[in-house]
Motif scaffolding. Structure first.
Motif, PDB file in Angstrom:
ATOM      1  N   VAL A   1       0.834  -1.201   0.000  1.00 49.55           N
ATOM      2  CA  VAL A   1       0.000   0.000   0.000  1.00 49.55           C
ATOM      3  C   VAL A   1       0.870   1.253   0.000  1.00 49.55           C
ATOM      4  N   LEU A   2       1.876   1.288   0.840  1.00 52.15           N
ATOM      5  CA  LEU A   2       2.728   2.465   0.954  1.00 52.15           C
ATOM      6  C   LEU A   2       3.976   2.386   0.065  1.00 52.15           C
ATOM      7  N   ASN A   3       4.161   1.241  -0.593  1.00 51.78           N
ATOM      8  CA  ASN A   3       5.306   1.030  -1.481  1.00 51.78           C
ATOM      9  C   ASN A   3       6.637   1.283  -0.754  1.00 51.78           C
ATOM     10  N   ASN A   4       6.723   0.784   0.459  1.00 54.10           N
ATOM     11  CA  ASN A   4       7.910   0.925   1.283  1.00 54.10           C
ATOM     12  C   ASN A   4       8.106  -0.408   2.007  1.00 54.10           C
ATOM     13  N   SER A   5       9.045  -0.488   2.896  1.00 50.47           N
ATOM     14  CA  SER A   5       9.272  -1.742   3.600  1.00 50.47           C
ATOM     15  C   SER A   5       9.723  -1.474   5.033  1.00 50.47           C
ATOM     16  N   ILE A   6       9.298  -2.341   5.935  1.00 46.90           N
ATOM     17  CA  ILE A   6       9.775  -2.301   7.316  1.00 46.90           C
ATOM     18  C   ILE A   6      10.882  -3.352   7.384  1.00 46.90           C
ATOM     19  N   VAL A   7      12.114  -2.911   7.485  1.00 46.53           N
ATOM     20  CA  VAL A   7      13.248  -3.823   7.354  1.00 46.53           C
ATOM     21  C   VAL A   7      13.377  -4.808   8.511  1.00 46.53           C
ATOM     22  N   TRP A   8      12.876  -4.461   9.676  1.00 38.20           N
ATOM     23  CA  TRP A   8      13.051  -5.320  10.835  1.00 38.20           C
ATOM     24  C   TRP A   8      11.918  -6.326  11.024  1.00 38.20           C
ATOM     25  N   SER A   9      10.826  -6.205  10.259  1.00 38.73           N
ATOM     26  CA  SER A   9       9.641  -7.028  10.544  1.00 38.73           C
ATOM     27  C   SER A   9       9.876  -8.520  10.296  1.00 38.73           C
ATOM     28  N   GLU A  10      10.562  -8.875   9.230  1.00 39.50           N
ATOM     29  CA  GLU A  10      10.764 -10.302   8.938  1.00 39.50           C
ATOM     30  C   GLU A  10      11.679 -10.974   9.955  1.00 39.50           C
ATOM     31  N   PRO A  11      12.885 -10.440  10.256  1.00 36.33           N
ATOM     32  CA  PRO A  11      13.712 -11.129  11.249  1.00 36.33           C
ATOM     33  C   PRO A  11      13.095 -11.097  12.656  1.00 36.33           C
ATOM     34  N   ALA A  12      12.393 -10.032  12.997  1.00 34.56           N
ATOM     35  CA  ALA A  12      11.740  -9.981  14.308  1.00 34.56           C
ATOM     36  C   ALA A  12      10.606 -11.000  14.379  1.00 34.56           C
ATOM     37  N   SER A  13       9.868 -11.152  13.298  1.00 43.79           N
ATOM     38  CA  SER A  13       8.776 -12.131  13.267  1.00 43.79           C
ATOM     39  C   SER A  13       9.297 -13.551  13.411  1.00 43.79           C
ATOM     40  N   VAL A  14      10.397 -13.855  12.744  1.00 40.84           N
ATOM     41  CA  VAL A  14      10.985 -15.194  12.843  1.00 40.84           C
ATOM     42  C   VAL A  14      11.471 -15.454  14.269  1.00 40.84           C
ATOM     43  N   MET A  15      12.057 -14.447  14.903  1.00 36.03           N
ATOM     44  CA  MET A  15      12.539 -14.599  16.272  1.00 36.03           C
ATOM     45  C   MET A  15      11.359 -14.839  17.228  1.00 36.03           C
ATOM     46  N   VAL A  16      10.311 -14.063  17.074  1.00 34.06           N
ATOM     47  CA  VAL A  16       9.118 -14.223  17.918  1.00 34.06           C
ATOM     48  C   VAL A  16       8.484 -15.590  17.661  1.00 34.06           C
ATOM     49  N   MET A  17       8.482 -16.031  16.397  1.00 33.90           N
ATOM     50  CA  MET A  17       7.926 -17.340  16.055  1.00 33.90           C
ATOM     51  C   MET A  17       8.696 -18.453  16.773  1.00 33.90           C
ATOM     52  N   GLY A  18      10.013 -18.325  16.841  1.00 33.07           N
ATOM     53  CA  GLY A  18      10.803 -19.308  17.573  1.00 33.07           C
ATOM     54  C   GLY A  18      10.361 -19.415  19.021  1.00 33.07           C
ATOM     55  N   TRP A  19      10.108 -18.261  19.638  1.00 26.89           N
ATOM     56  CA  TRP A  19       9.671 -18.282  21.030  1.00 26.89           C
ATOM     57  C   TRP A  19       8.328 -18.976  21.199  1.00 26.89           C
ATOM     58  N   PHE A  20       7.338 -18.621  20.368  1.00 19.46           N
ATOM     59  CA  PHE A  20       6.035 -19.226  20.634  1.00 19.46           C
ATOM     60  C   PHE A  20       6.002 -20.699  20.251  1.00 19.46           C
ATOM     61  N   ILE A  21       6.828 -21.115  19.314  1.00 22.17           N
ATOM     62  CA  ILE A  21       6.894 -22.544  18.984  1.00 22.17           C
ATOM     63  C   ILE A  21       7.508 -23.334  20.136  1.00 22.17           C
ATOM     64  N   PHE A  22       8.662 -22.885  20.634  1.00 19.85           N
ATOM     65  CA  PHE A  22       9.344 -23.648  21.680  1.00 19.85           C
ATOM     66  C   PHE A  22       8.633 -23.564  23.029  1.00 19.85           C
ATOM     67  N   LEU A  23       8.043 -22.422  23.342  1.00 21.87           N
ATOM     68  CA  LEU A  23       7.276 -22.332  24.591  1.00 21.87           C
ATOM     69  C   LEU A  23       6.042 -23.222  24.529  1.00 21.87           C
ATOM     70  N   GLY A  24       5.337 -23.171  23.410  1.00 18.48           N
ATOM     71  CA  GLY A  24       4.149 -24.012  23.242  1.00 18.48           C
ATOM     72  C   GLY A  24       4.488 -25.495  23.268  1.00 18.48           C
ATOM     73  N   ALA A  25       5.606 -25.866  22.648  1.00 18.33           N
ATOM     74  CA  ALA A  25       6.019 -27.274  22.646  1.00 18.33           C
ATOM     75  C   ALA A  25       6.348 -27.746  24.058  1.00 18.33           C
ATOM     76  N   ALA A  26       7.020 -26.907  24.826  1.00 14.42           N
ATOM     77  CA  ALA A  26       7.363 -27.284  26.200  1.00 14.42           C
ATOM     78  C   ALA A  26       6.107 -27.492  27.038  1.00 14.42           C
ATOM     79  N   VAL A  27       5.140 -26.600  26.899  1.00 11.64           N
ATOM     80  CA  VAL A  27       3.888 -26.753  27.651  1.00 11.64           C
ATOM     81  C   VAL A  27       3.147 -28.005  27.179  1.00 11.64           C
TER      82      VAL A  27
END
Length: 174
Positions: free
Chosen positions: A43-69
């Motif tokens: 829509v804005l024809n721009n990019s948020i440079v940190w969103s992809e690596p931050a999303s992958v990092m957050v995904m790691g947390w919710f996967i491993f926390l959920g698996a442990a529970v």
């Protein structure tokens, strides 16, 4: 031992609830970050440079926390066809062996995840400006919880308490 394990189970239950809430918040945060990235890009024809690596990092947390529970609650992957035909005492032995193996796997997560974090600690993630060790923190944190929750299951079983295994007919001895 039974009273001690009942108290410990309350504490680990609270820890599991916190882990689930953090995992759920992480899932929501990742969804928001990805949605924002899509909006900015298309829509804005721009990019948020940190969103992809931050999303992958957050995904790691919710996967491993959920698996442990999931391990604490007995929802982890298992092959239990044999359990339908063996006596209860053998079932308890097999469940305990399974929990020991899961704890060993969690220990491997901690050990090797820590080694990966140490090797990546000097690398800075360019889009986030933080150490590369943060990429491996979910492996270590999840591994610690896997070991803790597996040991809790073993000790609860030894104390004669129910272990909340999905589909399990195991009952606690009075």
């Amino acid at each position: 031992m039974r009273k001690t394990m009942e108290t410990a189970a309350i504490a680990t239950g609270r820890l599991a609830n916190i882990a689930l809430w953090v995992a759920g918040a992480g899932l929501v945060a990742m969804t928001v970050m990805i949605a924002a990235q899509v909006f900015w890009r298309y829509v804005l024809n721009n990019s948020i440079v940190w969103s992809e690596p931050a999303s992958v990092m957050v995904m790691g947390w919710f996967i491993f926390l959920g698996a442990a529970v999931g391990i604490r609650e007995g929802y982890h992957l298992s092959f239990d066809v044999l359990l339908y035909v063996v006596p209860d005492a053998v079932k308890k032995l097999f469940h305990t062996l399974s929990d020991i193996m899961v704890a060993a796997f969690g220990g491997g997560m901690v050990f090797y995840g820590w080694q990966l974090a140490e090797r990546a600690a000097h690398v800075q993630l360019p889009s986030l400006g933080i150490s590369g060790a943060f990429d491996f923190a979910p492996i270590v944190g999840g591994g610690v919880l896997v070991v803790l929750f597996s040991l809790e299951r073993i000790l609860r079983r030894l104390a004669g308490l129910h272990t909340s295994r999905f589909g399990d007919t195991e009952t606690a001895e009075a």
